[in-house]
Design a protein around this motif. Sequence first.
Motif, PDB file in Angstrom:
ATOM      1  N   THR A 215       0.844  -1.190   0.000  1.00  0.00           N
ATOM      2  CA  THR A 215       0.000   0.000   0.000  1.00  0.00           C
ATOM      3  C   THR A 215       0.879   1.238   0.000  1.00  0.00           C
ATOM      4  O   THR A 215       1.957   1.246   0.617  1.00  0.00           O
ATOM      5  N   ARG A 216       0.430   2.277  -0.690  1.00  0.00           N
ATOM      6  CA  ARG A 216       1.156   3.546  -0.704  1.00  0.00           C
ATOM      7  C   ARG A 216       1.263   4.123   0.701  1.00  0.00           C
ATOM      8  O   ARG A 216       2.299   4.652   1.087  1.00  0.00           O
ATOM      9  N   VAL A 217       0.147   4.038   1.438  1.00  0.00           N
ATOM     10  CA  VAL A 217       0.082   4.651   2.762  1.00  0.00           C
ATOM     11  C   VAL A 217       1.117   4.043   3.700  1.00  0.00           C
ATOM     12  O   VAL A 217       1.880   4.761   4.357  1.00  0.00           O
ATOM     13  N   GLN A 218       1.153   2.701   3.750  1.00  0.00           N
ATOM     14  CA  GLN A 218       2.101   2.067   4.669  1.00  0.00           C
ATOM     15  C   GLN A 218       3.544   2.218   4.195  1.00  0.00           C
ATOM     16  O   GLN A 218       4.460   2.309   5.015  1.00  0.00           O
ATOM     17  N   ALA A 219       3.747   2.281   2.885  1.00  0.00           N
ATOM     18  CA  ALA A 219       5.101   2.534   2.383  1.00  0.00           C
ATOM     19  C   ALA A 219       5.570   3.907   2.844  1.00  0.00           C
ATOM     20  O   ALA A 219       6.716   4.081   3.275  1.00  0.00           O
ATOM     21  N   ASP A 243       5.659   0.801  -3.436  1.00  0.00           N
ATOM     22  CA  ASP A 243       6.602   1.210  -2.391  1.00  0.00           C
ATOM     23  C   ASP A 243       7.340   2.502  -2.724  1.00  0.00           C
ATOM     24  O   ASP A 243       7.403   3.423  -1.903  1.00  0.00           O
ATOM     25  N   ALA A 244       7.902   2.587  -3.916  1.00  0.00           N
ATOM     26  CA  ALA A 244       8.674   3.773  -4.288  1.00  0.00           C
ATOM     27  C   ALA A 244       7.795   5.016  -4.324  1.00  0.00           C
ATOM     28  O   ALA A 244       8.262   6.127  -4.020  1.00  0.00           O
ATOM     29  N   ILE A 245       6.514   4.835  -4.670  1.00  0.00           N
ATOM     30  CA  ILE A 245       5.580   5.969  -4.706  1.00  0.00           C
ATOM     31  C   ILE A 245       5.392   6.536  -3.302  1.00  0.00           C
ATOM     32  O   ILE A 245       5.452   7.753  -3.092  1.00  0.00           O
ATOM     33  N   GLY A 246       5.148   5.649  -2.330  1.00  0.00           N
ATOM     34  CA  GLY A 246       5.008   6.093  -0.945  1.00  0.00           C
ATOM     35  C   GLY A 246       6.273   6.732  -0.420  1.00  0.00           C
ATOM     36  O   GLY A 246       6.223   7.754   0.283  1.00  0.00           O
ATOM     37  N   ILE A 247       7.412   6.144  -0.755  1.00  0.00           N
ATOM     38  CA  ILE A 247       8.703   6.694  -0.328  1.00  0.00           C
ATOM     39  C   ILE A 247       8.896   8.095  -0.907  1.00  0.00           C
ATOM     40  O   ILE A 247       9.313   9.031  -0.203  1.00  0.00           O
TER      41      ILE A 247
END
Length: 337
Positions: A215-219, A243-247
């Motif tokens: 999930t974007r949120v948890q990433a 993952d990279a999007i959330g980061i």
Amino acid sequence: MRQWWKWSIYAGSIAAFIGSASFTIYCAWKVYAYHQPGKEAAEEAENNAYHFVLVPEELDNDYWRLVEQGAKAAAKETRVSLEYVGPRQANMDEHIRILEKAAASKVDGIMTQGLTEKEFTPVINHIVEKNIPVVTIDTDAPTSKRTAYIGTDNYYAGFIAGRALAEDMRGKANVAIITGSLTASHQQLRVQGFKDAVKKEKGIRIVAIEESHITRVQAAEKAYSILKKHPEVNAFYGTSALDAIGIAKVIEQFHREKETYIIGFDTLPETIHYLRKGTIHATVVQEPYEMGYRAVKMMVDILNGKNVPSVTNTETKVIRKQDLPLRPARNYEVEHD
């Protein structure tokens, strides 16, 4: 005169009957003609030799939509019926229930991810024992009775990600890894490949490994907590498409775009956006369309008694901003209805 009048009524009745009958026949013909497309569709369904089910990890994930598009293109070419059904969001229990339901409906073939050996191998074996072949896509279950696997060599994908980071950071980095799942086999392979690629680099240190649950949120939450706990981190590796999007969101929030390197996976529109901006520096690209397309063709060959390779790896490579736009677009751009 009266007889002529009776004859006129009689003749008129006959004419009315003929007219009515003609109209009825005409209407019947129009109804028949109107329903011809439906009949053709029914005939086409009857002519579809096989019925396949494609079960993704996550139904509305753009990556899996690309797999679906490839599978549907091959299904149309080979005249097979294809269903695309799976969990709305990654959920292993629901995924397994859908597989079991597909097997109970006695479909001709099932295509899905292997995800974890422990949970998926028994399910796949049970399906195959019902004489329903299984082709794994994207993530293999190598110890199961599946007939074939088509997709990325996930260890290699992680390895080339590690080499790209080492080269771009000139062998010096404090790295945090955010992975979609600590238990999914393809995610584990991507982490292990990365570790092996950088282990001889004396200047590269892996500081933390956290799980995003795809999930974007948890990433983003994990990236935030890592930076708070380990401010020395100057490089991130994300192993799932989100993952990279959330980061990237967190790196921009901290205004650390110029001092933090990010390498991720796949080419979702947000990933490309951050790649163009320079927040994400590199991403590992796969061929999801080809996976779906070739999996359907492979399943037809299996049912027709042809030999297929046990493992078929699709192309995997690292791309950077200068490599855009990517072609062929079918592997990277989702067609929305």
